[in-house]
Scaffold this motif. Structure first.
Motif, short mmCIF file in Angstrom:
data_model
loop_
_atom_site.label_atom_id
_atom_site.label_comp_id
_atom_site.label_asym_id
_atom_site.label_seq_id
_atom_site.Cartn_x
_atom_site.Cartn_y
_atom_site.Cartn_z
N PHE A 1 2.86 8.29 14.30
CA PHE A 1 3.84 8.56 13.25
C PHE A 1 4.49 7.28 12.73
CE2 PHE A 1 3.47 12.55 15.59
CZ PHE A 1 3.30 13.46 14.56
N GLY A 2 3.67 6.30 12.42
CA GLY A 2 4.19 5.06 11.85
C GLY A 2 5.17 4.34 12.74
N VAL B 1 5.10 1.79 14.38
CA VAL B 1 5.14 0.35 14.19
C VAL B 1 6.32 -0.04 13.29
CG1 VAL B 1 3.59 0.32 12.18
CG2 VAL B 1 3.70 -1.68 13.67
N HIS C 1 10.42 8.72 15.40
CA HIS C 1 9.23 8.10 14.80
C HIS C 1 9.45 6.70 14.22
CE1 HIS C 1 7.45 12.39 13.99
NE2 HIS C 1 7.51 12.09 15.26
N GLY C 2 8.49 6.33 13.36
CA GLY C 2 8.50 4.98 12.78
C GLY C 2 9.72 4.62 11.98
N PRO C 3 10.32 5.58 11.25
CA PRO C 3 11.51 5.21 10.47
C PRO C 3 12.79 5.07 11.30
CG PRO C 3 10.34 7.08 9.48
CD PRO C 3 9.79 6.88 10.86
N LEU D 1 14.28 2.83 13.50
CA LEU D 1 15.06 1.60 13.29
C LEU D 1 15.09 1.16 11.82
CD1 LEU D 1 14.17 -0.45 16.52
CD2 LEU D 1 16.23 0.93 16.04
N SER E 1 6.67 9.25 7.67
CA SER E 1 6.71 8.20 8.71
C SER E 1 5.53 7.24 8.60
CB SER E 1 6.69 8.83 10.10
OG SER E 1 7.83 9.64 10.30
N TYR F 1 4.82 3.31 7.29
CA TYR F 1 4.91 2.04 8.02
C TYR F 1 3.55 1.58 8.53
CZ TYR F 1 9.80 2.38 7.27
OH TYR F 1 11.00 2.44 6.64
N ASP F 2 2.57 2.45 8.52
CA ASP F 2 1.21 2.06 8.93
C ASP F 2 0.40 1.46 7.79
OD1 ASP F 2 1.14 2.77 11.65
OD2 ASP F 2 0.97 4.89 11.12
#
Ligand code: ZN
Lengths: 232, 421
Positions: free
Chosen positions: A16-17, A19, A182-184, A186, B336, B339-340
């Motif tokens: 979920f992104g 990174v 998930h990724g968002p 931070l 989400s 970001y990838d």
């Protein structure tokens, strides 16, 4: 000044992104004049023990199975790093793997790294959707998609949750930020990235830098938009 | 009798919805309310009257384009084909499509059926449709709010293909290749793929625990070169030049899949050069790189459904977009994955819009990509895009949008035909 970030198992975990959490730390540090390095660690690699921040992301059943063999190594190295003061940011499956055991769909389970006193069991119904809540006094927003629940003795990270059927999410412990945001997480809630950066470098993120303020402003608008999406 | 009534009522609903300037899956929905097994009845009739092959196309990305290509190939060989229009891949969409050609007795006079099926609904539809051929395109990370895990999608796609006797699989996707290997003992399995040097970063398959173990299948069709819209495929070892409807390796892989399906459906009648020109003559499917008119200049619409489709379309850009509009709304519930995305093909975005505009602005800020205007209201934002940009170096503007914003944009610009009808 330097900030050393370790990204654990990006190939297997990070559905979920996740990174995005690494990107937020790295860019906000750089924009503040800090040299920020990111090292990716694979399943068969040794885990460096002298980094400042460790990020472990979310994953599917296949992702959990794929990292299972690395758990003894992770348990040893991450425990040492954590007791030496490192921060661990753990998302979704990555958070579950900080506990002692994670159950997998067909009755099998994976041993975790054992940094927190918790086990993860399967939820009857999957938890999916955006949420709004708070960490301490700070409002946070994010997206959840989880088939597990964490059971054990720990303090939750996100509380007063609106938009989903849970009251709290994640784990907050000394040096551990665990959540399903998930990724968002931070990027959209940059205060927590800034706290981590300052803790490890002694340098406060430069809020007047135009790059920092653009990201902070956009993140703030994102939180408002997400709360509006939830009808709040 | 009930079927005749349902067909008449469905057609009536369609006339009314069209008069109101719309078009939708509503007529099909009405038909299914009256005759819940309408699709199954029509399909059974087709298959019992004469042995008409029924092909289904499924997977995460490329269903609409590949289905259109397969239909074009069959029609170029003089076949009458029933298909669902792009995007109409749910039961009501298929029932709606049937209304046009079906007799009041529920008969379709066709030589072949090619349907794109949604992965989740396809499981239920496969029982009604009873496919003889299944084309499995790929399993990528897609709509996790609906599907939860790629592993579940692999299982859905397996169940769609199970009833078919012939399964055509993308051997460059680890998941569909693995399904091909599973089907090999019991089914006629045909592979298509892309050579490594054309897709050095892989084809963005989801990690569902299927390793990259090779198999003994020699692909019937391979993508051996892609340069913008020009691609070279190897069909049964012979090179075949094809012009794609839109640029990109992913469209070349779709063409390879369509050719493999066409070859199997047509058997001895298949002529690869006829098939190649059928694809080369195609227009882009809605929003998949199609060009429309806006503000007196061409506007290229690039639709992105998910991470792999956006990345594939960005990879296919021949140059950095000069005038760029980016709009994403709640049709993409959990963004989400942004970001990838590797955004290095972009050097700026002129206007960011949709209810997810600020999510994207946040992402672009961390990527240090400048933006002009951020405006959640799409109508206001699109107007600003016309005012603030004027094509110079590039003779066209570019819009990167999600499905819902693509449909809104087409409607706004007066392109009335509605996808999914
Ligand atoms: Zn979870």
């Amino acid at each position: 000044m330097t900030l050393r970030i370790v990204h654990l198992y990006p190939r297997e975990l990070g559905m979920f992104g996740d990174v995005g959490n690494v990107i937020a730390l790295q860019m906000r540090a750089r924009w503040s004049g800090i040299v920020a390095s990111v090292e990716s660690v694979g399943v068969s690699d040794a885990v460096p023990e002298n980094a400042d921040v460790y990020m472990i992301g979310s994953g599917s059943t296949a992702g959990l199975r794929a990292v299972a063999e690395a758990m003894p190594t992770l348990a040893r190295s991450l425990t040492r790093a954590h007791s030496a003061g490192a921060t661990v940011v753990a998302i979704g499956a990555g958070l579950h793997l900080l506990g002692s055991r994670v159950d997998i769909a067909d009755g099998e389970s994976v041993d975790g790294a054992g940094l927190i006193d918790a086990t993860s069991t399967l939820r009857a119904e999957r938890l999916v959707g955006p949420l709004s809540g708070s960490i301490g006094k700070q409002g946070v927003t994010g997206y959840v998609n989880s088939g597990h629940q964490l059971i054990g003795t720990f303090n939750p990270l996100v509380e007063r949750i609106e938009g989903l059927s849970i009251e709290s999410d994640g784990v907050s412990a000394d040096g551990i930020l665990g959540t399903h945001l998930h990724g968002p997480f931070l990027p959209m809630n940059p205060k927590f990235a800034d706290d981590i950066i300052e803790k490890h470098t002694g340098v406060a993120v430069d809020q007047d830098d135009p790059r920092v303020s653009r990201a902070t402003g956009a993140a703030s608008h994102s939180r408002v938009a997400l709360r509006r999406e939830l009808g709040l | 009798m009930l079927v005749a009534l349902a067909v008449l009522l469905g057609r009536f609903v369609r006339v009314v919805t069209r008069m109101r300037g719309g078009g939708s899956a509503l007529p099909g929905w009405v038909v299914l309310k009256l005759v819940p097994d309408f699709v199954a009845r029509v399909m059974t009739r087709i298959q019992s009257d004469h042995a008409v092959p029924v092909a289904v196309v499924t997977g995460s990305n490329g269903k609409s384009t590949t289905t259109s290509m397969a239909v074009a190939i069959l029609e170029a060989h003089g076949k009458r084909v029933f298909s669902n229009p792009s995007g109409g891949n749910l039961p009501q969409g298929i029932a709606s499509a049937m209304l046009t050609d079906v007799t009041l007795g529920g008969t379709l006079s066709v030589d072949a059926v090619v349907l794109e099926l949604d992965e989740a609904y396809g499981v239920q539809l496969a029982d009604a449709v009873r496919p003889s051929h299944a084309l499995l395109l790929n399993i990528q990370v897609d709509q996790l709010n609906r599907f939860f895990e790629p592993e579940r999608v692999v299982e859905m796609v397996r169940r769609i293909a199970e009833p078919a006797h012939t399964v055509i699989v993308n051997d460059s996707d680890a998941n569909t290749r693995s399904l091909g290997n599973q089907f090999a003992p019991t089914h006629d399995v045909v592979g298509f793929d892309v050579v490594d040097r054309v897709a050095p970063d892989g084809v963005y398959g989801a990690n569902a625990g299927n390793d990259a173990a090779k198999d003994a299948r020699t692909p019937l069709v391979s993508v051996t070169a892609v340069d913008g819209v020009n691609t070279t495929l190897a069909y049964a070892g012979e090179p075949l030049a094809v012009r794609l409807p839109s640029p990109g390796v992913h469209y070349a892989v779709d063409a390879a899949g369509a050719l493999a399906l066409g070859a199997r459906l047509l058997g001895d009648e298949f002529d690869s050069s006829v098939a190649a020109s059928a694809i080369s003559d195609m227009k882009p499917v809605y929003g998949r790189g199609e060009t429309v008119e806006a503000f007196g200049s061409p506007l290229t619409i690039v639709m992105m459904k998910n991470h792999p489709s956006l990345q594939a379309n960005l990879d296919a850009l021949s140059e950095t977009p000069e005038s760029l509009y980016l709009a994403v709304d709640d049709g993409t519930p959990d963004p989400s994955w942004i970001y990838d995305i590797d955004l290095s093909r972009l050097d700026h975005v002129d206007v960011v819009s949709g209810s997810k505009a600020w999510q994207w602005e946040t992402r672009l800020a961390y990527a240090e990509i400048p933006t002009g205007v951020v405006e959640q209201d799409a109508r206001t934002a699109f107007e600003a895009f016309g005012t603030n940009t004027s094509p110079k170096r590039q003779k066209h503007r570019t819009a990167i949008v999600n499905y819902e914003q693509m449909m809104d944009l087409r409607r706004e610009l007066g392109y009335m035909e509605i996808e999914g009808e």
